[in-house]
Write a protein that holds these residues in place. Structure first.
Motif, short mmCIF file in Angstrom:
data_model
loop_
_atom_site.label_atom_id
_atom_site.label_comp_id
_atom_site.label_asym_id
_atom_site.label_seq_id
_atom_site.Cartn_x
_atom_site.Cartn_y
_atom_site.Cartn_z
N ASN A 1 -14.65 -6.19 4.86
CA ASN A 1 -13.50 -6.98 4.42
C ASN A 1 -12.46 -6.13 3.69
OD1 ASN A 1 -14.56 -9.34 5.48
ND2 ASN A 1 -15.67 -9.85 3.59
N VAL A 2 -12.90 -4.99 3.12
CA VAL A 2 -11.93 -4.14 2.40
C VAL A 2 -11.77 -2.78 3.07
CG1 VAL A 2 -12.32 -5.25 0.16
CG2 VAL A 2 -13.79 -3.33 0.86
N THR A 3 -12.38 -2.61 4.25
CA THR A 3 -12.30 -1.32 4.96
C THR A 3 -10.95 -1.18 5.66
OG1 THR A 3 -14.69 -1.34 5.34
CG2 THR A 3 -13.37 0.10 6.74
N GLU A 4 -10.35 -0.01 5.55
CA GLU A 4 -9.10 0.29 6.26
C GLU A 4 -9.25 1.63 6.97
OE1 GLU A 4 -6.89 -1.97 6.53
OE2 GLU A 4 -7.60 -3.31 4.94
N TYR B 1 -4.00 -0.15 4.98
CA TYR B 1 -4.42 1.20 4.62
C TYR B 1 -3.44 1.81 3.62
CZ TYR B 1 -5.65 6.09 4.76
OH TYR B 1 -6.04 7.34 4.39
N LYS B 2 -3.99 2.47 2.58
CA LYS B 2 -3.17 3.16 1.59
C LYS B 2 -3.71 4.58 1.43
CE LYS B 2 -1.90 -1.01 -0.99
NZ LYS B 2 -2.42 -1.92 0.05
N HIS B 3 -2.81 5.51 1.17
CA HIS B 3 -3.21 6.92 1.13
C HIS B 3 -4.00 7.29 -0.12
CE1 HIS B 3 -1.23 8.28 4.78
NE2 HIS B 3 -0.22 7.48 4.48
N PRO C 1 -10.80 0.69 -1.22
CA PRO C 1 -9.91 0.76 -2.38
C PRO C 1 -10.52 1.60 -3.49
CG PRO C 1 -10.06 -1.49 -1.57
CD PRO C 1 -11.10 -0.70 -0.83
N SER C 2 -9.76 2.54 -4.00
CA SER C 2 -10.30 3.50 -4.97
C SER C 2 -10.55 2.89 -6.34
CB SER C 2 -9.34 4.70 -5.11
OG SER C 2 -8.05 4.25 -5.49
#
Length: 362
Positions: free
Chosen positions: A52-55, A70-72, A96-97
């Protein structure tokens, strides 16, 4: 993930992902590779433990796809994409980090990512092989077509030479015998037309490599410089800048001087014709161990893709009627072929065309 059921569920997701990726690659349309890579990215997204949070971010060559959020700055697993053993991109899967760390990834997920990256590399390799085969096939077809045209035009040229010589000869004889000025003017028009037709025949024979050659070793750079000097009025009339770059001032080449001059004149004159006012034409002479190359580039509109295979065919021209016979580049092709060389064209950056003539060192 503590229970055997959890572990089994993850293995099923991974196997399902591999199966789906294989199916995408098998049915991939090489002309729409973005769609295949995007489908692979979403397959990977579904295969991870916290889907669910994988990009996913995927980049290779000119292709670049990523899932919606997706975020860098995400914490990611990375696998390089290799094409013919050379790194050409990468695929990254992230969480998410602010909530996850690298410890939240499974060892098996890195293995899965590596396998998918390998499959993507194989897909890109097959596309490049197919594209290379298509280019080679088009070149062979063009060479065959030009060879057939050469044989046909050689026959036509030989058949036309005799009647044209007769027309010109008898018209000259009549001019000497007739005193009526109007008739003489008409005869002069006949002779002018015959001379023009004879020049067309000569160009056809150049294209068909039927003209006798006087091959000798010459200094290349003085010939290039002489042609450029000859064309200076045409450059000035359009306010064009011509830049020269020579790898070596003392390059020698075994050629027919007159024919080489004709090649350079045609190519530079074409560059002048298609260059917008105030732009730059570049003439670059390069020397390698086996070849000498002459590159002539302009900043015009370039050659449309649908016309790329026709530019060396006789009587093909994009110039308005009366401004070109369509024999310039076909003559150039014939001369270069007779010197055991080759001529190619490609797009210039950001716009225009580059013609490259390669002569072997003999």
């Amino acid at each position: 993930m503590n229970t055997a059921e959890d572990k089994l569920r993850e293995r099923v997701k991974e196997l399902t992902c591999l199966y789906e990726v294989t199916s995408i690659i098998v049915n991939s349309d090489y002309d729409q590779l973005d769609a295949s890579l995007e489908a692979i990215a979403y397959c990977l997204k579904r295969a991870w433990q916290f889907e669910n949070v994988t990009e996913v971010f995927l980049k290779t060559g000119d292709f670049h796809v990523q899932t919606d959020d997706y975020k860098h700055d995400m914490v990611t697993l990375v696998s390089k994409i290799k094409v013919f053993n050379k790194v050409e991109g990468e695929v990254m899967v992230g969480y998410p980090s602010n909530k996850y760390t690298l410890d939240d990834f499974l060892v098996e997920e890195q293995t899965l990512l590596n396998n998918v990256a390998l499959d993507i590399g194989n897909l890109i390799e097959r596309k490049q092989i197919r594209d290379s085969e298509a280019i080679t096939r088009r070149k062979m077809e063009r060479t065959d077509r030009l060879h057939i045209l050469g044989e046909i035009t050689a026959g036509i040229a030989h058949e036309l030479n005799t009647p044209l010589a007769n027309i010109l000869g008898f018209a000259e004889l009549l001019t000497d015998k007739i005193t009526d000025k109007e008739t003489v003017r008409d005869l002069e028009k006949i002779m002018d037309s015959a001379i023009f037709s004879r020049e067309i025949v000569k160009k056809l024979m150049f294209f068909a490599c039927e003209m006798p050659q006087e091959m000798k070793r010459v200094q290349l750079i003085p010939i290039v410089t002489s042609v450029i000097k000859l064309l200076e009025p045409s450059l000035r009339s359009k306010n064009l800048k011509l830049t020269k770059a020579f790898d070596n001032e003392n390059i020698e080449l075994r050629v027919d001087t007159v024919q080489l001059t004709q090649v350079l004149f045609n190519l530079i004159m074409n560059a002048i014709y298609y260059s917008p006012k105030g732009s730059t034409i570049t003439v670059h002479v390069l020397e390698t161990e086996s070849h000498i190359s002459i590159e002539i580039s302009d900043e015009g509109n370039g050659i449309p893709q649908e016309l790329e295979d026709k530019v060396f065919e006789p009587f093909f021209t994009t110039k308005p009627i009366g401004e070109g016979s369509g024999l310039g580049l076909s003559v150039v092709h014939g001369i270069i072929t007779s010197h055991k060389g080759k001529i190619e064209h490609k797009s210039n950056t950001p716009k225009g065309t580059i013609f490259t003539v390669d002569f072997p060192k003999l």
